[in-house]
Design a protein around this motif. Structure first.
Motif, PDB file in Angstrom:
ATOM      1  N   ARG A   1      10.122  13.603  15.177  1.00 41.72           N
ATOM      2  CA  ARG A   1      10.439  12.290  14.636  1.00 41.72           C
ATOM      3  C   ARG A   1       9.258  11.357  14.892  1.00 41.72           C
ATOM      4  NH1 ARG A   1      15.952  11.112  17.546  1.00 41.72           N
ATOM      5  NH2 ARG A   1      14.907  12.420  19.073  1.00 41.72           N
ATOM      6  N   VAL A   2       9.074  10.400  14.008  1.00 39.11           N
ATOM      7  CA  VAL A   2       7.962   9.471  14.157  1.00 39.11           C
ATOM      8  C   VAL A   2       8.439   8.041  13.915  1.00 39.11           C
ATOM      9  CG1 VAL A   2       6.258  11.188  13.427  1.00 39.11           C
ATOM     10  CG2 VAL A   2       7.212   9.616  11.728  1.00 39.11           C
ATOM     11  N   VAL A   3       7.653   7.113  14.429  1.00 36.89           N
ATOM     12  CA  VAL A   3       7.824   5.693  14.147  1.00 36.89           C
ATOM     13  C   VAL A   3       6.696   5.286  13.209  1.00 36.89           C
ATOM     14  CG1 VAL A   3       7.788   3.361  15.128  1.00 36.89           C
ATOM     15  CG2 VAL A   3       8.926   5.220  16.365  1.00 36.89           C
TER      16      VAL A   3
ATOM     17  N   LYS B   1       5.783  -1.344  10.221  1.00 38.35           N
ATOM     18  CA  LYS B   1       6.733  -2.332   9.738  1.00 38.35           C
ATOM     19  C   LYS B   1       6.493  -2.622   8.261  1.00 38.35           C
ATOM     20  CE  LYS B   1       6.564  -4.639  14.252  1.00 38.35           C
ATOM     21  NZ  LYS B   1       6.155  -5.868  14.959  1.00 38.35           N
ATOM     22  N   VAL B   2       7.441  -3.287   7.640  1.00 38.96           N
ATOM     23  CA  VAL B   2       7.332  -3.583   6.211  1.00 38.96           C
ATOM     24  C   VAL B   2       6.075  -4.412   5.924  1.00 38.96           C
ATOM     25  CG1 VAL B   2       8.425  -4.779   4.269  1.00 38.96           C
ATOM     26  CG2 VAL B   2       9.809  -3.398   5.827  1.00 38.96           C
ATOM     27  N   ASP B   3       5.717  -5.324   6.834  1.00 40.18           N
ATOM     28  CA  ASP B   3       4.529  -6.150   6.607  1.00 40.18           C
ATOM     29  C   ASP B   3       3.254  -5.515   7.158  1.00 40.18           C
ATOM     30  OD1 ASP B   3       5.298  -6.457   9.246  1.00 40.18           O
ATOM     31  OD2 ASP B   3       4.812  -8.591   9.343  1.00 40.18           O
ATOM     32  N   ARG B   4       3.366  -4.286   7.700  1.00 41.11           N
ATOM     33  CA  ARG B   4       2.190  -3.565   8.206  1.00 41.11           C
ATOM     34  C   ARG B   4       2.376  -2.082   7.884  1.00 41.11           C
ATOM     35  NH1 ARG B   4       1.181  -6.577  14.046  1.00 41.11           N
ATOM     36  NH2 ARG B   4       1.799  -8.654  13.342  1.00 41.11           N
ATOM     37  N   GLN B   5       2.373  -1.773   6.635  1.00 41.08           N
ATOM     38  CA  GLN B   5       2.826  -0.473   6.160  1.00 41.08           C
ATOM     39  C   GLN B   5       1.864   0.655   6.500  1.00 41.08           C
ATOM     40  OE1 GLN B   5       3.759  -0.765   1.980  1.00 41.08           O
ATOM     41  NE2 GLN B   5       4.996  -2.611   2.253  1.00 41.08           N
TER      42      GLN B   5
ATOM     43  N   ASP C   1       0.778   8.601  20.912  1.00 37.34           N
ATOM     44  CA  ASP C   1       1.884   8.494  21.846  1.00 37.34           C
ATOM     45  C   ASP C   1       2.345   7.032  21.894  1.00 37.34           C
ATOM     46  OD1 ASP C   1       3.660   9.096  23.907  1.00 37.34           O
ATOM     47  OD2 ASP C   1       2.115   9.064  25.460  1.00 37.34           O
ATOM     48  N   THR C   2       3.396   6.754  22.629  1.00 38.44           N
ATOM     49  CA  THR C   2       3.868   5.380  22.800  1.00 38.44           C
ATOM     50  C   THR C   2       4.627   5.266  24.120  1.00 38.44           C
ATOM     51  OG1 THR C   2       5.308   3.639  21.911  1.00 38.44           O
ATOM     52  CG2 THR C   2       5.951   5.902  21.472  1.00 38.44           C
ATOM     53  N   PRO C   3       4.541   4.128  24.799  1.00 36.84           N
ATOM     54  CA  PRO C   3       5.374   3.929  25.982  1.00 36.84           C
ATOM     55  C   PRO C   3       6.828   3.584  25.643  1.00 36.84           C
ATOM     56  CG  PRO C   3       3.992   2.002  25.604  1.00 36.84           C
ATOM     57  CD  PRO C   3       3.575   3.034  24.597  1.00 36.84           C
ATOM     58  N   SER C   4       7.096   3.280  24.386  1.00 37.05           N
ATOM     59  CA  SER C   4       8.440   2.851  23.963  1.00 37.05           C
ATOM     60  C   SER C   4       9.204   4.032  23.378  1.00 37.05           C
ATOM     61  CB  SER C   4       8.329   1.715  22.934  1.00 37.05           C
ATOM     62  OG  SER C   4       7.628   0.634  23.474  1.00 37.05           O
ATOM     63  N   LYS C   5       9.640   4.931  24.245  1.00 42.48           N
ATOM     64  CA  LYS C   5      10.234   6.193  23.798  1.00 42.48           C
ATOM     65  C   LYS C   5      11.570   6.010  23.084  1.00 42.48           C
ATOM     66  CE  LYS C   5       6.930   8.331  26.090  1.00 42.48           C
ATOM     67  NZ  LYS C   5       5.725   8.830  25.389  1.00 42.48           N
ATOM     68  N   SER C   6      12.363   5.034  23.486  1.00 42.46           N
ATOM     69  CA  SER C   6      13.714   4.942  22.938  1.00 42.46           C
ATOM     70  C   SER C   6      13.727   4.524  21.475  1.00 42.46           C
ATOM     71  CB  SER C   6      14.568   3.978  23.757  1.00 42.46           C
ATOM     72  OG  SER C   6      14.067   2.662  23.695  1.00 42.46           O
ATOM     73  N   LEU C   7      12.586   4.079  20.944  1.00 41.35           N
ATOM     74  CA  LEU C   7      12.527   3.758  19.512  1.00 41.35           C
ATOM     75  C   LEU C   7      12.836   4.985  18.660  1.00 41.35           C
ATOM     76  CD1 LEU C   7       9.360   1.463  19.377  1.00 41.35           C
ATOM     77  CD2 LEU C   7      11.748   0.757  19.209  1.00 41.35           C
TER      78      LEU C   7
ATOM     79  N   ASN D   1       8.607   0.323  13.102  1.00 39.89           N
ATOM     80  CA  ASN D   1       8.381  -0.626  14.191  1.00 39.89           C
ATOM     81  C   ASN D   1       6.923  -0.754  14.624  1.00 39.89           C
ATOM     82  OD1 ASN D   1      11.345   0.594  14.801  1.00 39.89           O
ATOM     83  ND2 ASN D   1      11.231  -1.553  15.428  1.00 39.89           N
ATOM     84  N   SER D   2       6.018  -0.009  14.020  1.00 37.49           N
ATOM     85  CA  SER D   2       4.629  -0.050  14.480  1.00 37.49           C
ATOM     86  C   SER D   2       3.812  -1.014  13.629  1.00 37.49           C
ATOM     87  CB  SER D   2       4.014   1.349  14.431  1.00 37.49           C
ATOM     88  OG  SER D   2       3.546   1.658  13.129  1.00 37.49           O
ATOM     89  N   SER D   3       2.539  -1.108  13.967  1.00 36.73           N
ATOM     90  CA  SER D   3       1.625  -1.963  13.196  1.00 36.73           C
ATOM     91  C   SER D   3       0.834  -1.167  12.164  1.00 36.73           C
ATOM     92  CB  SER D   3       0.679  -2.692  14.145  1.00 36.73           C
ATOM     93  OG  SER D   3       1.385  -3.611  14.943  1.00 36.73           O
ATOM     94  N   GLY D   4       1.337   0.010  11.797  1.00 35.56           N
ATOM     95  CA  GLY D   4       0.713   0.810  10.746  1.00 35.56           C
ATOM     96  C   GLY D   4       0.445   2.239  11.154  1.00 35.56           C
TER      97      GLY D   4
END
Length: 386
Positions: free
Chosen positions: A185-187, A190-194, A293-299, A307-310
């Motif tokens: 699974r990936v994150v 965001k809609v404004d940072r596609q 990677d990300t420190p925000s695992k529960s996303l 939820n990311s910036s692109g």
């Protein structure tokens, strides 16, 4: 790219009702990839099925009503319509019982429908579920045909080993010799940072990386935070420089109300708060995006993960890292040891691995089930208007 202040949150659906628990868990999973012939022909068969549904007249819309639309409801109009709707697409087998009663069998069928449409599988016909149910068969057929064209563009010469990121599906496949060896699974952005659609080749992996903040993120995110809270940079373990290769700047000497995102370079040091986590998977592209990677695992427990910036955050990224490096003699213990050491190190691939990033809002998954996702970036609606 990641948000440096993102923190873990407790997803109320994370246990036991995470979305993957309902994703056709009883059906055997195939190792067939989404791209290439293996994904093309099942999608073509799905198109044939939906053409038949359209020719038969499709399905009727289901009204919202005033009572909560869930198990236990008795309704002479809405429940029979829901049954017919779910039977039409194979989510519910035709069965006996009272057709006006919302029973346990109908709940399970609705959960299957919700899971393959990227919805929280709560078995309740809420607003988003009702909207998905009421998308016409003709519109679904058009969506399948549009996505078949997307897959067809990448049908040939994919390579022996490659990574496929389904942006709208928020999934990643690691494929070798025509078989999916890993799914993640990936994150996505965001809609404004596609997250962009792009094809490239993975060249190296950065362990315990620095994060050089892009100017756009510095302007939109970093500076507003610093102006509100002068300790922000210290808490996020960020340093300030006079551009690439420039001297370090003491943040306490700067009037942050008089600078912009181009004045300084912000660099986040390796560590537990680093927005890239412990590894960045790099491939050349003009968008400054990568897998990481990300420190925000529960996303990863969310059904919608924009939820990311692109950039693309990858769940269990060390397993994917090991997959990329196994041809060079690496195993998981070696990856873990380098991560644990905290050493900043780039490992170049001896043979680059293609990466395909594609925006699929309809496909046939590893269980042979037709999946749809929301057009969160509006790309389908723009193409439909051309």
């Amino acid at each position: 790219m990641d948000d440096p202040w993102a923190v873990d949150w407790i997803d109320p659906w994370e246990a036991p009702r995470r979305i993957e628990d309902f994703e056709n868990a009883s059906a055997p999973a195939s190792d067939a990839p989404t791209l290439g012939d293996a994904g093309y022909w099942p999608l073509l068969r799905a198109i044939s099925m939906y053409r038949n549904i359209v020719e038969w007249g499709g399905w009727d819309s289901i009204p919202a009503g005033e009572e909560r639309f869930e198990e236990g409801l008795v309704d002479e109009v809405r429940v029979p319509l829901l049954r017919k709707r779910l039977i039409a697409t194979g989510d519910l087998e035709s069965s006996g019982g009272n057709p006006t009663v919302f029973d346990a069998q109908l709940t399970q069928a609705l959960q299957r429908f919700q899971a393959r449409n990227g919805l929280l599988p709560d078995g309740v016909v809420g607003r988003r579920t009702l909207e998905a149910l009421n998308v016409s068969a003709k519109a679904r057929l058009a969506l399948l045909e549009r996505n078949l064209k997307r897959i067809n563009k990448l049908k040939l010469n994919l390579g022996e080993r490659y990574i496929f990121v389904n942006i709208a599906g928020q999934k990643l496949e690691a494929v070798a010799n025509g078989r999916v060896e890993r799914r993640h699974r990936v994150v996505i952005g965001k809609v404004d940072r596609q997250t962009p659609e792009y094809t490239s080749k993975i060249t190296f992996l950065a362990f315990n990386p620095y994060w050089h903040v892009p100017q756009s993120i510095a302007e939109k995110d970093i500076l507003p935070q610093v102006r509100r809270d002068p300790s922000y940079l210290r808490r996020l373990n960020m340093k300030v420089y006079r551009g690439y290769g420039g001297s370090e700047v003491n943040p306490s000497t700067v009037n942050w109300n008089q600078v912009n995102g181009r004045t300084f370079l912000f660099r986040q040091e390796p560590g537990p708060r680093n927005s890239l986590g412990t590894v960045k998977i790099h491939f050349p592209n003009p968008h400054a995006v990568y897998l990481h990677d990300t420190p925000s695992k529960s996303l990863f427990g969310r059904s919608v993960r924009a939820n990311s910036s692109g950039c693309v955050r990858v769940e269990d990224v060390h397993d994917l890292t090991t997959w990329l490096l196994d041809a060079q003699g690496w195993d998981r213990s070696r990856v873990d040891a380098l991560v644990k050491s905290g050493q900043r190190k780039d490992i170049y691939l001896k043979k680059t691995v293609p990466v395909y990033m594609l925006y699929l809002t309809a496909w046939v998954d590893e269980h042979g089930v037709v999946n749809f996702r929301d057009d969160i970036y509006g790309r389908d609606s723009r193409r439909a208007s051309l």
